[in-house]
Design a protein around this motif. Structure first.
Motif, PDB file in Angstrom:
ATOM      1  N   GLY A  25       7.101  -5.632   7.209  1.00 29.20           N
ATOM      2  CA  GLY A  25       7.547  -4.246   7.095  1.00 29.20           C
ATOM      3  C   GLY A  25       7.523  -3.470   8.285  1.00 29.20           C
ATOM      4  O   GLY A  25       7.900  -2.453   8.462  1.00 29.20           O
ATOM      5  N   GLY A 194      -0.474  -2.955   8.068  1.00 27.37           N
ATOM      6  CA  GLY A 194       0.862  -2.214   8.013  1.00 27.37           C
ATOM      7  C   GLY A 194       1.629  -2.902   7.692  1.00 27.37           C
ATOM      8  O   GLY A 194       1.931  -4.353   8.180  1.00 27.37           O
ATOM      9  N   GLY A 195       2.781  -2.662   6.791  1.00 24.28           N
ATOM     10  CA  GLY A 195       3.885  -3.366   6.592  1.00 24.28           C
ATOM     11  C   GLY A 195       3.620  -4.605   5.954  1.00 24.28           C
ATOM     12  O   GLY A 195       4.443  -5.790   6.274  1.00 24.28           O
ATOM     13  N   THR A 196       2.834  -4.966   5.050  1.00 21.10           N
ATOM     14  CA  THR A 196       2.573  -6.230   4.716  1.00 21.10           C
ATOM     15  C   THR A 196       2.025  -6.052   2.918  1.00 21.10           C
ATOM     16  O   THR A 196       1.040  -5.012   2.910  1.00 21.10           O
ATOM     17  CB  THR A 196       1.524  -7.089   5.080  1.00 21.10           C
ATOM     18  N   SER A 197       2.314  -6.694   2.046  1.00 19.59           N
ATOM     19  CA  SER A 197       1.974  -6.581   0.788  1.00 19.59           C
ATOM     20  C   SER A 197       0.516  -7.622   0.668  1.00 19.59           C
ATOM     21  O   SER A 197      -0.056  -7.633  -0.377  1.00 19.59           O
ATOM     22  CB  SER A 197       2.978  -7.135  -0.120  1.00 19.59           C
ATOM     23  N   ASN A 219       1.446   0.897   3.714  1.00 22.71           N
ATOM     24  CA  ASN A 219       2.619  -0.004   3.334  1.00 22.71           C
ATOM     25  C   ASN A 219       3.119   0.928   2.071  1.00 22.71           C
ATOM     26  O   ASN A 219       2.568   1.722   1.320  1.00 22.71           O
ATOM     27  CB  ASN A 219       1.833  -1.061   2.559  1.00 22.71           C
ATOM     28  N   THR A 223      -1.132  -2.979  -2.761  1.00 26.91           N
ATOM     29  CA  THR A 223      -1.601  -4.255  -2.138  1.00 26.91           C
ATOM     30  C   THR A 223      -3.133  -4.447  -2.733  1.00 26.91           C
ATOM     31  O   THR A 223      -3.673  -3.932  -3.433  1.00 26.91           O
ATOM     32  CB  THR A 223      -1.869  -4.257  -0.604  1.00 26.91           C
ATOM     33  N   ARG A 234       1.305   5.588   2.036  1.00 18.95           N
ATOM     34  CA  ARG A 234       2.672   5.038   1.471  1.00 18.95           C
ATOM     35  C   ARG A 234       3.823   5.531   2.269  1.00 18.95           C
ATOM     36  O   ARG A 234       4.237   6.825   1.707  1.00 18.95           O
ATOM     37  CB  ARG A 234       2.686   5.347  -0.141  1.00 18.95           C
TER      38      ARG A 234
END
Length: 249
Positions: A25, A194-197, A219, A223, A234
């Motif tokens: 992400g 950041g930018g990761t599930s 994110n 998560t 978010r």
């Protein structure tokens, strides 16, 4: 300016050993598709274009047994030579220059953190910018690989196949890179994710080594670590980081 971003800026201000852990992400704002969204690499729209699922085509055994098809998929879906750093990459490089960010730990292979100016980057899954001959070990950069893009299988001057220095499915993560990442995380006084599930292991498991109090998650989707985090935002990570840094001036 939201209260969450003001809170993030305050946490950054009071921290001196920040570690950023990022996933796909982080690079979507640079027009590099992520993996698990509808338009991502594993999404239905993309999956139907190839006879095998991404996990198969990006595996070590597929590279060995179907090398030509591997490179067709690799150059089509994993290499974005025209991509440029976005506000997230730039903000993180600034934090390092300010002496606040210890390291970036990334699951991405695009090299955009380094392009933005970050110097301490742990690339868990390798980089498209590093390539080597599996026969003699000679190294090749991305430009040299792209010159052979239409040849089917990139080959070394010795005749050996040139393999991207990226971690494929069925391959282990590099022990030295993992050890470096763990060291940075254990010494951190603020962890920003950041930018990761946080769904890809063993990379996501690195968070267990964080011993600090404040954990920030940026994110668009939930998560597994949301409940543990002291701050969840978010929104687009580039916009969030850019705004948070603007409050430090």
């Amino acid at each position: 300016m939201t209260e969450e971003i003001k809170r993030l800026s305050q946490l950054i201000k009071q921290s001196q050993r920040i570690v950023f852990f990022g996933g796909a992400g982080v690079s979507t704002e640079s027009q590099i598709p992520d993996f698990r969204s509808d338009d991502g690499l594993y999404g239905d729209k993309q999956a139907k274009r190839y006879p095998y699922p991404p996990e198969t085509m990006l595996s070590h055994s597929f590279f060995e047994q179907h090398t030509k098809e591997f490179f067709e998929y690799y150059f089509d879906k994993m290499v974005y030579p025209d991509a440029k750093p976005n506000p997230a990459h730039i903000a993180l490089a600034k934090l390092e220059q300010m002496g606040k960010l210890s390291a970036v730990i990334t699951q991405n292979i695009d090299g955009l953190h380094q392009m933005a100016g970050s110097r301490r980057v742990c690339e868990l899954h390798g980089s498209v910018h590093r390539n080597f001959c599996i026969n003699c070990g000679k190294k090749y950069n991305l430009s040299q690989m792209l010159e052979q893009k239409d040849a089917g299988v990139p080959r070394c001057s010795c005749g050996g196949i040139i393999k991207p220095d990226v971690v494929l499915y069925e391959e282990p993560l590099d022990n030295d890179v993992m050890a470096g990442a763990i060291s940075y995380i254990m010494a951190a006084d603020l962890m920003i994710v950041g930018g990761t599930s946080l769904a890809v292991y063993p990379a996501a498991g690195l968070l267990q080594y964080y011993q600090g109090k404040e954990l920030v998650l940026i994110n668009k989707t939930q998560t597994p670590y949301d409940r543990r985090a002291s701050l969840v935002i978010r929104d687009n990570i580039g916009q969030v980081m850019e705004q948070a840094l603007s409050l430090l001036d």
